[in-house]
Design a protein around this motif. Structure first.
Motif, PDB file in Angstrom:
ATOM      1  N   ARG A 153       0.858  -1.270  -0.042  1.00 13.14           N
ATOM      2  CA  ARG A 153       0.108   0.042  -0.097  1.00 13.14           C
ATOM      3  C   ARG A 153       0.828   1.255   0.185  1.00 13.14           C
ATOM      4  O   ARG A 153       0.511   2.262  -0.656  1.00 13.14           O
ATOM      5  N   ASP A 171      -1.235  -2.196  -7.122  1.00 12.63           N
ATOM      6  CA  ASP A 171      -2.429  -3.156  -7.291  1.00 12.63           C
ATOM      7  C   ASP A 171      -2.484  -3.587  -8.717  1.00 12.63           C
ATOM      8  O   ASP A 171      -2.722  -2.905  -9.528  1.00 12.63           O
ATOM      9  N   PRO A 172      -2.193  -4.758  -8.879  1.00 13.34           N
ATOM     10  CA  PRO A 172      -1.598  -5.821  -7.855  1.00 13.34           C
ATOM     11  C   PRO A 172      -0.256  -5.666  -7.213  1.00 13.34           C
ATOM     12  O   PRO A 172       0.363  -5.081  -8.150  1.00 13.34           O
ATOM     13  N   GLU A 200      -5.643  -6.947  -3.240  1.00 12.64           N
ATOM     14  CA  GLU A 200      -4.631  -6.244  -4.105  1.00 12.64           C
ATOM     15  C   GLU A 200      -3.454  -7.179  -4.097  1.00 12.64           C
ATOM     16  O   GLU A 200      -2.439  -6.852  -4.873  1.00 12.64           O
TER      17      GLU A 200
END
Length: 333
Positions: A166, A171-172, A203
């Motif tokens: 994150r 993402d992925p 994700e």
């Protein structure tokens, strides 16, 4: 985190050190040294292991501060040798406190039970004694636990990997898990918890899961396998030793590394931004705490039955650059 090698829960570092055998006697009752000082028997993974050596340094430090003595019993990663050492120490009547880092948490149970019956204050340190890896509670009645819960450790590693994904808005996000040793139940419990945590984030994709072990050589080999399968991997989790090997193989690639270990070298890598995070425990401090708990119980004081190591760690073990600010680490790889 700490390195493991042969033997069911053995910690890894591949040097040999001699065993120390206690005297034996006819009955099993705890005893203080001349002058009334308490004696601590420390049953470590192996004297040559840097993690274990740092733990014992903390035990010795606390013992000196309390006017006690501490002795290292070295099984050199041999689970059955450790069982014999514990049995002999019970029989010897020389010690009022045991601090036990179990190479095999199931194998030592009968010897630990004998120590408790003999009135010895037993502190289970780092690895659980018993067959459950999802709890820090004592699994042998009468013992004190100061452990790192393997399932919680695995979940924390998975959480750090998700945070790494994150942080880059990936993402992925392709994650590789360099698990410890597939033959060890403790490692399997840790791995399963990490994988389950990763699966909770849509994700995140587990691109590779290979045995990374606890040496730089095994980490290099594992990373070579990962890159052949998934050359665009984004995040890699593994023991601190395996991650060091993986980093050497993947030089120049924008990979975020999550290390299971808290040596000075690991802390520096996180602080410099080379590695995203580490699962960090203050090893020497935790050795001192184990001795403190054991001595307090031997002296008749009330002590908590269970303490998890992350309770005493910065960020509860979640060693990001922010939580490790000002931390130097307490042992060298």
């Amino acid at each position: 985190m700490v390195a493991r090698t042969a033997g069911p829960l053995a910690l890894a570092a591949l040097l040999v050190a001699g065993c120390v055998n206690p005297q034996t006697g006819a009955q099993a009752t705890p005893s203080a040294s001349p002058g009334g000082a308490e004696r601590i028997a420390f049953f470590g993974f192996a004297k040559a292991n840097s993690f274990t050596a740092a733990t014992f340094a903390g035990v010795e430090e606390q013992a000196r501060a309390r006017g006690a003595t501490a002795e290292f019993f070295d099984p050199n990663f041999d689970a059955q040798a450790q069982v014999r050492q514990i049995q002999d120490a019970v029989t010897s009547k020389r010690f009022s406190v045991f601090v036990v880092q179990a190479n095999d948490g199931a194998a030592v149970v009968p010897a630990i039970e004998a120590a408790v019956r003999a009135g010895i204050a037993v502190v289970v340190q780092f690895t659980p004694v018993g067959t459950r890896y999802d709890t820090g509670a004592p699994q042998v009645d009468g013992t004190i636990t100061l452990v790192d819960v393997p399932v919680a450790n695995g979940a924390a590693l998975g959480t750090l990997a998700v945070e790494a994904c994150r942080s880059k808005k990936l993402d992925p996000c392709q994650v590789a898990y360099l698990e410890g040793l597939k033959a060890l139940p403790l490692d399997n419990a840790r791995t399963n918890a990490a994988v389950e945590t990763l699966k909770k984030s849509p994700e995140v994709k587990l691109a590779a899961q290979v045995e990374g072990g606890y040496t730089q050589d095994s980490g290099r080999k594992a990373m070579q396998d990962v890159l052949q399968r998934e050359p665009g991997v984004d995040v890699v989790i593994g023991s601190s030793q395996a991650i060091a090997g993986a980093e050497a193989v993947a030089k120049g690639k924008p990979i975020l590394y999550i290390a299971n270990g808290g040596s000075r070298q690991v802390v520096k890598a996180v602080q410099e931004g080379r590695w995203y995070a580490a699962y960090y425990l203050p090893v020497r401090t935790l050795g001192a705490k184990a001795a403190e708990l054991g001595l307090d119980k031997a002296e008749g004081k009330q002590v908590p039955a269970a303490t998890t190591m992350t309770d005493l760690a910065p960020g509860r073990g979640m060693g990001t650059k922010e939580t490790l600010a000002g931390v130097t680490g307490e042992y060298d790889e």
